[in-house]
Design an enzyme around this catalytic site. Sequence first.
Site, mmCIF file in Angstrom:
data_model
loop_
_atom_site.group_PDB
_atom_site.id
_atom_site.type_symbol
_atom_site.label_atom_id
_atom_site.label_comp_id
_atom_site.label_asym_id
_atom_site.label_seq_id
_atom_site.Cartn_x
_atom_site.Cartn_y
_atom_site.Cartn_z
ATOM 1 N N ASN A 115 7.071 0.743 -5.220
ATOM 2 C CA ASN A 115 6.155 1.557 -6.022
ATOM 3 C C ASN A 115 5.858 2.851 -5.260
ATOM 4 O OD1 ASN A 115 3.710 2.678 -7.132
ATOM 5 N ND2 ASN A 115 3.338 0.738 -8.155
ATOM 6 N N ARG A 127 -2.138 18.342 -2.184
ATOM 7 C CA ARG A 127 -1.990 19.734 -1.801
ATOM 8 C C ARG A 127 -1.491 20.619 -2.943
ATOM 9 N NH1 ARG A 127 -1.927 20.863 3.800
ATOM 10 N NH2 ARG A 127 -1.588 23.035 3.133
ATOM 11 N N HIS A 146 3.540 3.778 -11.765
ATOM 12 C CA HIS A 146 2.435 3.344 -12.619
ATOM 13 C C HIS A 146 1.628 4.572 -13.024
ATOM 14 C CE1 HIS A 146 -0.813 0.077 -13.451
ATOM 15 N NE2 HIS A 146 -1.067 1.159 -14.169
ATOM 16 N N ARG A 172 -1.018 6.795 -14.876
ATOM 17 C CA ARG A 172 -2.280 6.564 -15.567
ATOM 18 C C ARG A 172 -2.603 7.783 -16.431
ATOM 19 N NH1 ARG A 172 -2.836 3.162 -11.057
ATOM 20 N NH2 ARG A 172 -3.732 1.147 -11.636
ATOM 21 N N HIS A 219 -1.919 10.421 -9.883
ATOM 22 C CA HIS A 219 -0.834 10.282 -8.899
ATOM 23 C C HIS A 219 0.495 10.526 -9.601
ATOM 24 C CE1 HIS A 219 -1.338 6.253 -10.538
ATOM 25 N NE2 HIS A 219 -2.414 6.037 -9.808
ATOM 26 N N GLU A 230 5.128 0.763 -15.000
ATOM 27 C CA GLU A 230 3.967 -0.082 -15.247
ATOM 28 C C GLU A 230 2.868 0.710 -15.932
ATOM 29 O OE1 GLU A 230 4.177 -2.832 -11.181
ATOM 30 O OE2 GLU A 230 2.591 -1.345 -11.437
ATOM 31 N N HIS A 246 1.108 -6.947 -5.880
ATOM 32 C CA HIS A 246 -0.256 -6.515 -5.589
ATOM 33 C C HIS A 246 -0.702 -7.080 -4.242
ATOM 34 C CE1 HIS A 246 -3.728 -4.239 -7.122
ATOM 35 N NE2 HIS A 246 -4.393 -4.977 -6.259
ATOM 36 N N ASP A 247 -0.783 -6.199 -3.273
ATOM 37 C CA ASP A 247 -1.225 -6.506 -1.910
ATOM 38 C C ASP A 247 -0.252 -7.386 -1.132
ATOM 39 O OD1 ASP A 247 -3.407 -4.911 -2.251
ATOM 40 O OD2 ASP A 247 -4.850 -6.529 -2.527
ATOM 41 N N GLY A 269 3.948 -1.296 -3.089
ATOM 42 C CA GLY A 269 3.718 0.124 -2.903
ATOM 43 C C GLY A 269 2.765 0.435 -1.771
#
Length: 237
Positions: A7, A18, A43, A45, A50, A70, A190-191, A213
């Site tokens: 990810n 920046r 992913h 949003r 991002h 995602e 996830h994690d 990620g």
Amino acid sequence: MTKLSVNVNKIATLRNARGGNVPDLLKVSRDLEDFGAQGITIHPRPDERHIRYQDARDLKKMVTTEFNIEGNPVPKFIALVLEVKPEQVTLVPDSVDAITSNAGWDTVTNKDFLTDVIKTFKDAGIRTSIFVDPDPKMIDGAKAVGTDRIELYTESYATDYAKDKETAIKPFIEAAKRANELGIGINAGHDLSLDNIEYFAKNIPNLLEVSIGHALISEALYLGLDNVVNMYLQRLK
């Protein structure tokens, strides 16, 4: 062997800080594939804080492995996925203001909605996966909505791993066994990190893919992207 999809959201976060094009998201993604990553995940949003929607379009042109998008299937997201047509779409029930994903789908309550959305993507030739907690009832619900795969939401495993890894992984083993019985493919994410990925991969039957990620990019600050990607690949063998 379980496939590693990286990810790259955090690369986009750093770039956006920046306002320029450093680091170059496309070059980093290409390098990750060269280093051995077997997929690229994004992913986007709605606020594009991002990953930008244009990133999805640009990445589609150059990703040579598996491209996975995602997100919460709001109309804007659905339109993007249908335009880009990645190899896989992963549906995640995160709210607009979520910092990161924090729950899986209630596949029972959302049965009609998920069934319609999944059909839309599958009719377009896009493999579907849905984010779920390690609950056999939610796995049964995933079968009912017609998804190709589930992505097990692994935050609880990662949180509890250091305290009691056998207890932490137990519900995930049970969920995976149920998915296997139902003929649903299994992804996870996830994690997950270098510390906990090997034990997870060894104990989840028929784990097809992990999406990593935040931990991978953080570890790469010390170890380098090439090293980290290959360290994950070794642990996933």
